[in-house]
Design an enzyme around this catalytic site. Structure first.
Site, PDB file in Angstrom:
ATOM      1  N   HIS A 281      31.708  52.630  56.353  1.00  0.00           N
ATOM      2  CA  HIS A 281      30.436  52.499  57.070  1.00  0.00           C
ATOM      3  C   HIS A 281      29.353  51.969  56.132  1.00  0.00           C
ATOM      4  O   HIS A 281      28.668  50.977  56.450  1.00  0.00           O
ATOM      5  CB  HIS A 281      30.041  53.873  57.622  1.00  0.00           C
ATOM      6  CG  HIS A 281      28.737  53.899  58.350  1.00  0.00           C
ATOM      7  ND1 HIS A 281      28.649  53.949  59.729  1.00  0.00           N
ATOM      8  CD2 HIS A 281      27.441  53.889  57.903  1.00  0.00           C
ATOM      9  CE1 HIS A 281      27.374  53.959  60.090  1.00  0.00           C
ATOM     10  NE2 HIS A 281      26.624  53.933  58.998  1.00  0.00           N
ATOM     11  N   GLU A 282      29.196  52.614  54.985  1.00  0.00           N
ATOM     12  CA  GLU A 282      28.152  52.177  54.051  1.00  0.00           C
ATOM     13  C   GLU A 282      28.471  50.798  53.478  1.00  0.00           C
ATOM     14  O   GLU A 282      27.564  50.006  53.211  1.00  0.00           O
ATOM     15  CB  GLU A 282      27.977  53.206  52.935  1.00  0.00           C
ATOM     16  CG  GLU A 282      27.596  54.601  53.413  1.00  0.00           C
ATOM     17  CD  GLU A 282      26.384  54.613  54.334  1.00  0.00           C
ATOM     18  OE1 GLU A 282      25.527  53.717  54.243  1.00  0.00           O
ATOM     19  OE2 GLU A 282      26.296  55.537  55.173  1.00  0.00           O
TER      20      GLU A 282
ATOM     21  N   HIS B  47      27.075  48.215  55.817  1.00  0.00           N
ATOM     22  CA  HIS B  47      25.652  47.961  55.548  1.00  0.00           C
ATOM     23  C   HIS B  47      25.500  47.044  54.335  1.00  0.00           C
ATOM     24  O   HIS B  47      24.697  46.100  54.331  1.00  0.00           O
ATOM     25  CB  HIS B  47      24.932  49.279  55.260  1.00  0.00           C
ATOM     26  CG  HIS B  47      24.598  50.090  56.465  1.00  0.00           C
ATOM     27  ND1 HIS B  47      23.928  49.574  57.554  1.00  0.00           N
ATOM     28  CD2 HIS B  47      24.808  51.407  56.742  1.00  0.00           C
ATOM     29  CE1 HIS B  47      23.755  50.530  58.455  1.00  0.00           C
ATOM     30  NE2 HIS B  47      24.289  51.642  57.997  1.00  0.00           N
TER      31      HIS B  47
ATOM     32  N   HIS C  88      26.334  43.454  55.034  1.00  0.00           N
ATOM     33  CA  HIS C  88      25.265  42.853  55.837  1.00  0.00           C
ATOM     34  C   HIS C  88      24.143  42.362  54.925  1.00  0.00           C
ATOM     35  O   HIS C  88      23.558  41.299  55.141  1.00  0.00           O
ATOM     36  CB  HIS C  88      24.745  43.900  56.821  1.00  0.00           C
ATOM     37  CG  HIS C  88      23.929  43.346  57.940  1.00  0.00           C
ATOM     38  ND1 HIS C  88      23.245  44.155  58.822  1.00  0.00           N
ATOM     39  CD2 HIS C  88      23.676  42.073  58.343  1.00  0.00           C
ATOM     40  CE1 HIS C  88      22.610  43.404  59.713  1.00  0.00           C
ATOM     41  NE2 HIS C  88      22.858  42.144  59.436  1.00  0.00           N
TER      42      HIS C  88
END
Length: 699
Positions: free
Chosen positions: A491-492, A495, A498
């Site tokens: 998940h991190e 980020h 991105h």
């Protein structure tokens, strides 16, 4: 989130990557990376004061009556100076979150009002606002610049640039006080978490994983306790969660649960850590801020830069999803109660029993446990597999490198494509005292075609922090992760990608900058899906003792259990989201925080927690983390991410064309286009909720 100075090579002219400049104060260095190891609390005040003065001079220069309405001039003068300030203050803020000490906290808090005052005045500066509007009216603007000017003008309005006189002064005071309150809230949660411990005997730890027991014994020994039968338990998640899941001692589970859910509240150990008064004042200030700006509520103001258009739309979305999830949640609860009664002779199921009974039910139903899976998921192996997946998907390599760090467990990597450096990332993955709970990604700097380097052919590269709170390895073995830990890491990483893989080089719309808050979770939640692919799990797993990959039969059991209690988990997130939105949308909510939370639970929860539960007192996301009136974004973006993932399901998880399209249309676009336009460019249509419901077994 902040930026700092670097060129595409990883350096600015005359500097060494990661090295300190000749100046005595590392916060004034122009090196490409902060010299974290050299930063001392005594450096903070003089450096930040100097950089504030420099930024103020730049602001005065660009807002002078004879200053041209020219964005290149403005950026070369003001953005360079304010970005240098942001770099230094961002490094200080990061250390305050991950390596907190009394001296650092004092130095940070001493300068927080001055920094807040500067940025508040910057955002509300009428002359600067006028310059931006004049520049935005000029013809022939590139799309990137037109979008950043559009965002900037909107943000000027939301920052009080159109307020006058007393209203403007009051707005500034609200910003300063809100910053202080948010910092105090975060400190109270950290101190309450760090400050609680319990010395448990071996007899109380039956069922707890051996590595957790070994670490607890090591923690007690570190404190000087020589009794081999004494183990120090804390509220840090790598200790708390395994005890709640596996400890057979019900009294021990209740002890930890009570301590955990009353942290930073009037029911906690220390009254001076009570966040109740802080929450009340913050909510009052937020509503006052919104009224000054002409909005009926803080929720309305918060949604202006988001995809959702009104609190009513968000509430309707959440309640619709709650209605769909509730039958599944009720079924989950009924199954838990039946199993507790029949299998564990536990008729009065309590909140501190839920993780334990859930784990036992999962073991009984699917014939495996999280503890069994952990033996195959060592952190080094998972990281190596993650790096290979990123390379396969996006053609970039994460390569270990050297840099100045704040703790010897922190890793640093360079992101390269075809041998060319395109980004850098710090990985701080282990829990410890002085570190904020949770997991997050933060900017160190953004990609930027710096105006002060114009003509040199260089660009500033993006840099990110990826922070988690995983357990340390025990007895000379590597850290063991649960499958949930692995999805958190992915998940991190989403980020981070991105931010790091942007192709936009205009500050303000590069990477995650300017992306709608309710869309920013799309890439992070998207990456979680890879953790459920057999081909991926093979790359992530190797038994801690034998090196054997996770067996296919065990993975099939995990897959069968993927949506275990999905109904309960969905309702839990909706409960948090509804509470947050109502709290910031309804007048007078500051006087009835607990009452409002009880109303939300009565509406959506199938098993309300005990009356002493004070979850809200440690709800840092909305009181100290930027998610105020925005917590719904997790579920909102989950609709987007599930729909994006369905394209990979349809076309092939590692289909190069699909991966390239996702990279080009979503990951690399920054906020040059609106998030909905990015989604439609990738998917060819607007998002649909069907994929989310199907992925969670609720379709």
């Amino acid at each position: 989130m902040t930026d700092s100075t670097a060129a595409a090579s990883g350096t600015t002219p005359g500097t060494t990557p990661g090295a300190a400049s000749p100046t005595a104060n590392p916060l004034l260095s122009t090196a490409s990376l902060p010299d974290f190891a050299a930063i001392d609390p005594s450096h903070i005040q003089p450096a930040v004061a100097e950089l504030l003065a420099e930024a103020q001079r730049a602001l005065d220069q660009v807002t002078a009556s004879d200053a041209p309405a020219d964005y290149d001039f403005l950026s070369r003068t003001l953005n360079v100076a304010s970005e240098r300030l942001g770099t230094a203050w961002g490094a200080v803020g990061h250390l305050n979150a991950v390596a907190n000490t009394p001296a650092l906290r004092e130095a940070y808090n001493a300068m927080l009002p001055a920094v807040t005052e500067f940025y508040t005045a910057l955002g509300a500066n009428e002359a600067l606002y006028a310059k931006y509007k004049a520049i935005a009216d000029q013809p022939g603007l590139a799309p990137e610049r037109a979008q950043l000017l559009k965002h900037a003008i909107r943000d000027f309005v939301l920052s009080g640039a159109e307020l006058q006189g007393e209203a403007k002064e009051r707005f500034a005071k609200i910003q300063e006080r809100s910053a202080e309150l948010g910092q105090a809230f975060s400190e109270h949660v950290m101190d309450a978490t760090d400050g609680w411990s319990y010395l448990a005997k071996s007899s109380e730890l039956k069922g707890v994983p051996p590595d957790v027991i070994a670490n607890a014994r090591a923690a007690a020994e570190k404190d000087g306790n020589t009794d081999p039968d004494t183990h120090k338990l804390t509220l840090h998640f790598p200790v708390y969660m395994p005890v709640m899941q596996y400890a057979e001692d019900r009294a021990l589970r209740e002890r930890l649960y009570r301590a955990y859910v009353t942290r930073a509240s009037e029911l906690g150990d220390k009254p001076d850590h009570d966040n109740g008064p802080l929450m009340q004042e913050l909510l009052m200030l937020r509503q006052e801020e919104a009224r000054l700006l002409g909005f009926a509520s803080f929720a309305e103001a918060s949604l202006v830069p988001k995809m959702a258009t009104s609190p009513a739309q968000v509430l309707a979305f959440l309640r619709d999803l709650a209605g769909r999830a509730r039958p599944y949640a009720q079924r989950d609860l009924d199954e838990l109660r039946d199993f507790a009664t029949a299998g564990l002779r536990m008729d009065d199921l309590q909140a501190w029993d839920l993780p334990f009974v859930s784990e036992k039910l999962k073991e009984a139903r699917y014939a495996f446990s999280d503890q069994e899976v952990r033996q195959y998921l060592t952190l080094p192996r998972v990281l190596d597999g993650l790096f290979r997946i990123v390379d396969r998907l996006f053609g970039v390599q994460l390569v270990p490198a050297e840099a100045s760090v704040w703790h010897d467990s922190v890793q640093f990597c360079e992101l390269r494509r075809d041998g060319r450096l395109i980004g850098q990332v710090y990985l701080d993955l282990y829990a410890r005292n002085g570190k904020r709970p949770g997991a997050w990604m933060d900017e160190v700097r953004s990609r930027w075609a710096r105006p002060d380097l114009a003509g040199t052919g260089t660009e500033q590269i993006p840099v990110a922090h990826l922070v988690c709170n995983f357990p340390q390895g025990a007895e000379g073995k590597p850290a063991l992760l649960t499958h949930d830990d692995v999805t958190t890491l992915f998940h991190e990483c989403g980020h981070g990608l991105h931010h790091l893989l942007t192709r936009v080089a205009e500050l303000g719309v590069s990477g995650i900058s300017g992306v709608e808050w309710d869309a920013v979770e799309l890439p992070s939640q998207f990456m979680e899906n890879f953790c459920w692919e057999w081909e991926v799990i093979q790359q992530l797993s190797a038994h801690v003792d034998t090196g054997e990959p996770l067996p296919r039969a065990l993975f099939d059991k995990m897959l069968a259990a993927k949506n275990f209690q999905a109904g309960l988990q969905t309702l839990r997130q909706i409960e948090f989201s509804l509470f947050d939105m109502r709290l910031h949308a309804e007048p007078g909510s500051e006087t009835r925080v607990q009452e409002l939370l009880d109303e939300v639970r009565a509406e959506v929860a199938v098993l309300p927690p005990p009356a002493f539960n004070r979850f809200q007192h440690s709800f840092s996301h909305i009181f100290a983390g930027g998610y105020a009136a925005g917590y719904y974004s997790y579920k909102w973006a989950e609709v987007l991410s599930a729909d994006c993932w369905s394209a990979f399901e349809e076309e092939g998880v590692f289909n190069p064309a699909t991966g390239r399209r996702y990279l080009e249309e979503i990951l690399s676009m920054g906020s040059v286009r609106d998030a909905m336009d990015n989604f439609k460019a990738f998917r060819g249509r607007e998002p649909q909720i069907d994929a989310l419901l199907r992925h969670q077994g609720m379709a």
